[in-house]
Design an enzyme around this catalytic site. Sequence first.
Site, PDB file in Angstrom:
ATOM      1  N   HIS A 113       0.848  -1.186   0.000  1.00 36.84           N
ATOM      2  CA  HIS A 113       0.000   0.000   0.000  1.00 36.84           C
ATOM      3  C   HIS A 113       0.882   1.233   0.000  1.00 36.84           C
ATOM      4  O   HIS A 113       1.934   1.235   0.632  1.00 36.84           O
ATOM      5  CB  HIS A 113      -0.919   0.014   1.237  1.00 36.84           C
TER       6      HIS A 113
ATOM      7  N   ASP B 220      -7.963  -5.196  -0.351  1.00 42.93           N
ATOM      8  CA  ASP B 220      -8.440  -5.844  -1.574  1.00 42.93           C
ATOM      9  C   ASP B 220      -8.237  -7.342  -1.556  1.00 42.93           C
ATOM     10  O   ASP B 220      -8.967  -8.088  -2.203  1.00 42.93           O
ATOM     11  CB  ASP B 220      -7.714  -5.268  -2.793  1.00 42.93           C
TER      12      ASP B 220
HETATM   13  N1  ACO Z   1       4.563  -7.429  -4.926  1.00 41.20           N
HETATM   14  C1  ACO Z   1       5.922  -7.442  -4.999  1.00 41.20           C
HETATM   15  N2  ACO Z   1       6.697  -6.368  -4.729  1.00 41.20           N
HETATM   16  C2  ACO Z   1       6.079  -5.224  -4.390  1.00 41.20           C
HETATM   17  C3  ACO Z   1       4.661  -5.125  -4.291  1.00 41.20           C
HETATM   18  C4  ACO Z   1       3.905  -6.292  -4.566  1.00 41.20           C
HETATM   19  N3  ACO Z   1       2.569  -6.265  -4.487  1.00 41.20           N
HETATM   20  N4  ACO Z   1       4.320  -3.867  -3.928  1.00 41.20           N
HETATM   21  C5  ACO Z   1       5.464  -3.181  -3.805  1.00 41.20           C
HETATM   22  N5  ACO Z   1       6.535  -4.006  -4.070  1.00 41.20           N
HETATM   23  C6  ACO Z   1       7.959  -3.632  -3.972  1.00 41.20           C
HETATM   24  C7  ACO Z   1       8.369  -2.774  -5.162  1.00 41.20           C
HETATM   25  O1  ACO Z   1       8.898  -3.559  -6.218  1.00 41.20           O
HETATM   26  C8  ACO Z   1       9.410  -1.866  -4.537  1.00 41.20           C
HETATM   27  O2  ACO Z   1      10.628  -2.613  -4.450  1.00 41.20           O
HETATM   28  P1  ACO Z   1      12.062  -1.824  -4.534  1.00 41.20           P
HETATM   29  O3  ACO Z   1      12.090  -0.895  -3.363  1.00 41.20           O
HETATM   30  O4  ACO Z   1      13.052  -2.929  -4.438  1.00 41.20           O
HETATM   31  O5  ACO Z   1      12.064  -1.110  -5.854  1.00 41.20           O
HETATM   32  C9  ACO Z   1       8.923  -1.662  -3.108  1.00 41.20           C
HETATM   33  O6  ACO Z   1       8.084  -2.817  -2.816  1.00 41.20           O
HETATM   34  C10 ACO Z   1       8.073  -0.392  -2.935  1.00 41.20           C
HETATM   35  O7  ACO Z   1       7.057  -0.391  -3.918  1.00 41.20           O
HETATM   36  P2  ACO Z   1       6.447   0.933  -4.613  1.00 41.20           P
HETATM   37  O8  ACO Z   1       5.796   0.536  -5.903  1.00 41.20           O
HETATM   38  O9  ACO Z   1       7.500   1.984  -4.657  1.00 41.20           O
HETATM   39  O10 ACO Z   1       5.367   1.348  -3.560  1.00 41.20           O
HETATM   40  P3  ACO Z   1       4.151   2.276  -3.859  1.00 41.20           P
HETATM   41  O11 ACO Z   1       3.796   2.882  -2.569  1.00 41.20           O
HETATM   42  O12 ACO Z   1       4.376   3.195  -5.001  1.00 41.20           O
HETATM   43  O13 ACO Z   1       3.033   1.232  -4.358  1.00 41.20           O
HETATM   44  C11 ACO Z   1       1.137  -0.132  -4.541  1.00 41.20           C
HETATM   45  C12 ACO Z   1       1.940   0.835  -3.658  1.00 41.20           C
HETATM   46  C13 ACO Z   1       0.817   0.500  -5.908  1.00 41.20           C
HETATM   47  C14 ACO Z   1      -0.194  -0.430  -3.860  1.00 41.20           C
HETATM   48  C15 ACO Z   1       1.979  -1.437  -4.726  1.00 41.20           C
HETATM   49  O14 ACO Z   1       2.262  -2.020  -3.465  1.00 41.20           O
HETATM   50  C16 ACO Z   1       1.284  -2.444  -5.631  1.00 41.20           C
HETATM   51  O15 ACO Z   1       1.399  -2.362  -6.858  1.00 41.20           O
HETATM   52  N6  ACO Z   1       0.528  -3.441  -5.044  1.00 41.20           N
HETATM   53  C17 ACO Z   1      -0.225  -4.393  -5.802  1.00 41.20           C
HETATM   54  C18 ACO Z   1      -1.536  -3.750  -6.277  1.00 41.20           C
HETATM   55  C19 ACO Z   1      -2.532  -3.581  -5.146  1.00 41.20           C
HETATM   56  O16 ACO Z   1      -2.797  -4.506  -4.381  1.00 41.20           O
HETATM   57  N7  ACO Z   1      -3.135  -2.372  -5.095  1.00 41.20           N
HETATM   58  C20 ACO Z   1      -4.174  -2.080  -4.107  1.00 41.20           C
HETATM   59  C21 ACO Z   1      -3.828  -0.922  -3.273  1.00 41.20           C
HETATM   60  S1  ACO Z   1      -5.003  -0.726  -1.990  1.00 41.20           S
HETATM   61  C22 ACO Z   1      -6.333   0.068  -2.684  1.00 41.20           C
HETATM   62  O17 ACO Z   1      -6.317   0.670  -3.731  1.00 41.20           O
HETATM   63  C23 ACO Z   1      -7.578  -0.048  -1.916  1.00 41.20           C
END
Ligand code: ACO
Length: 431
Positions: free
Chosen positions: A308, A366
């Site tokens: 998140h 979710d």
């Molecule tokens: N699976 C694997 N790795 C992940 C995931 C994941 N679901 N989410 C984040 N990471 C990793 C990234 O690769 C990144 O790694 P790094 O630091 O080595 O580059 C690190 O964790 C940070 O991730 P960011 O993308 O920078 O975090 P951000 O805050 O921008 O993203 C997000 C948050 C978009 C929700 C992300 O976690 C994601 O894509 N999750 C899956 C989609 C999801 O479940 N979305 C629902 C959100 S809740 C809602 O809308 C109600």
Amino acid sequence: MADSPKTATLTIGENSYELPMKSPSAGPDVVDISKLYGSAGVFTHDPGFTSTSSCESTITYIDGVKGELLHRGYPIDQLAEKSHYLEVCFLLLYGYLPSSVELEKFETTITHHTMVHEQMGNFFRGFRRDAHPMAIMTGVVGAMSAFYHDSTDVNDPRQREIASHRLIAKMPTIAAMAYKYTIGQPFVYPRNDLDYASNFLRMCFAVPAEDYEVNPILSRAMDRIFTLHADHEQNASTSTVRLASSSGANPFACIAAGIACLWGPAHGGANQACLEMLREIGTVDRIPEFIARAKDKNDPFRLMGFGHRVYKNTDPRATVLKKSADEVLELLGVDDNPLLQVAKELEQTALNDPYFVEKKLFPNVDFYSGIILEAMGFPTSMFTPIFALSRTVGWISQWKEMISDPALKIGRPRQLYTGETLRDYVEIENR
Ligand code: ACO
């Protein structure tokens, strides 16, 4: 928002600029840069708004580190346990918990607005049967301004209130109609003797050929999903609603913009994406392969339903829904459902994997809402419409707060331009 005694100093070359700071009632102080361009001739640059507050609001507060979500100060776990969706709607819209008389009046008002204009049925029939229900909802909610134009004057507080009630009341009817349309069944009209969640379940699952009894445990779980998704401060879809409404656009158009934004898989579309991922994994023995892919920097695959932007500890909504998921699965006796087995095993594997623990990637709301909705019998394409109907009250409350603010300005971000500078047009024969 109180002025802070502190100020921030920005130094650009030889010049220094003193920037005022403001203190919120909770959360970090903010540096007020609204006059920066006028005084220093520079913009700030923050794609994705990771360090930028876009508005002042009194509705919802999130502490992502503590894993805390408050609506008008009340913690979400207490609201989910002790309250119910329509009471939370009142709280978000009006700012306080209603008395029993106020709540009854509000519930009656919402219940008596649940039917949609009969001609809207024709509007649905213009869509292809295989259309995604979110596509239908975006179109139909936008079209509400053509059906309810007596509540589109945003400068009239009474019209704003009627539009708010109409949207909260009609959204479940529209979502259920979108579902019925895509499966070729007749629309089911709302019933005034049912509560909000039971009415929605009935409009989705009843058929004229037989009676439909709403199970109270399923209705409670449905209400909890609505409650837990009701608002989440300035997320992408809410910010979209605010930006759209800053131009004075009518509420139905603004909520349609919010629905369009919510559809994306990084936002509301994640619950559908999560279930599709579970289906792709298929069996428990394939989990290690997908966990390895999620960790591989060269693979764009992410574990859907994990992580998140704001919560870096636990998602408090996920904690509540996990309990509901267990109750629903037990009630429905679906322990042998392979997809749900994959979900439970994946949750445990990720929670114990150092990659996910170190990056603070926990199952989000979710993940569990998808499991519950799947067990209830909703197709994955309905997951995001259900999120949209739950979030409508949040969008509407934020819209109402913004429109009532005398300091309202049209939203107009600036940019860091990196394109071509001035050059002369070249005639086609010389290119
Ligand atoms: N699976 C694997 N790795 C992940 C995931 C994941 N679901 N989410 C984040 N990471 C990793 C990234 O690769 C990144 O790694 P790094 O630091 O080595 O580059 C690190 O964790 C940070 O991730 P960011 O993308 O920078 O975090 P951000 O805050 O921008 O993203 C997000 C948050 C978009 C929700 C992300 O976690 C994601 O894509 N999750 C899956 C989609 C999801 O479940 N979305 C629902 C959100 S809740 C809602 O809308 C109600």
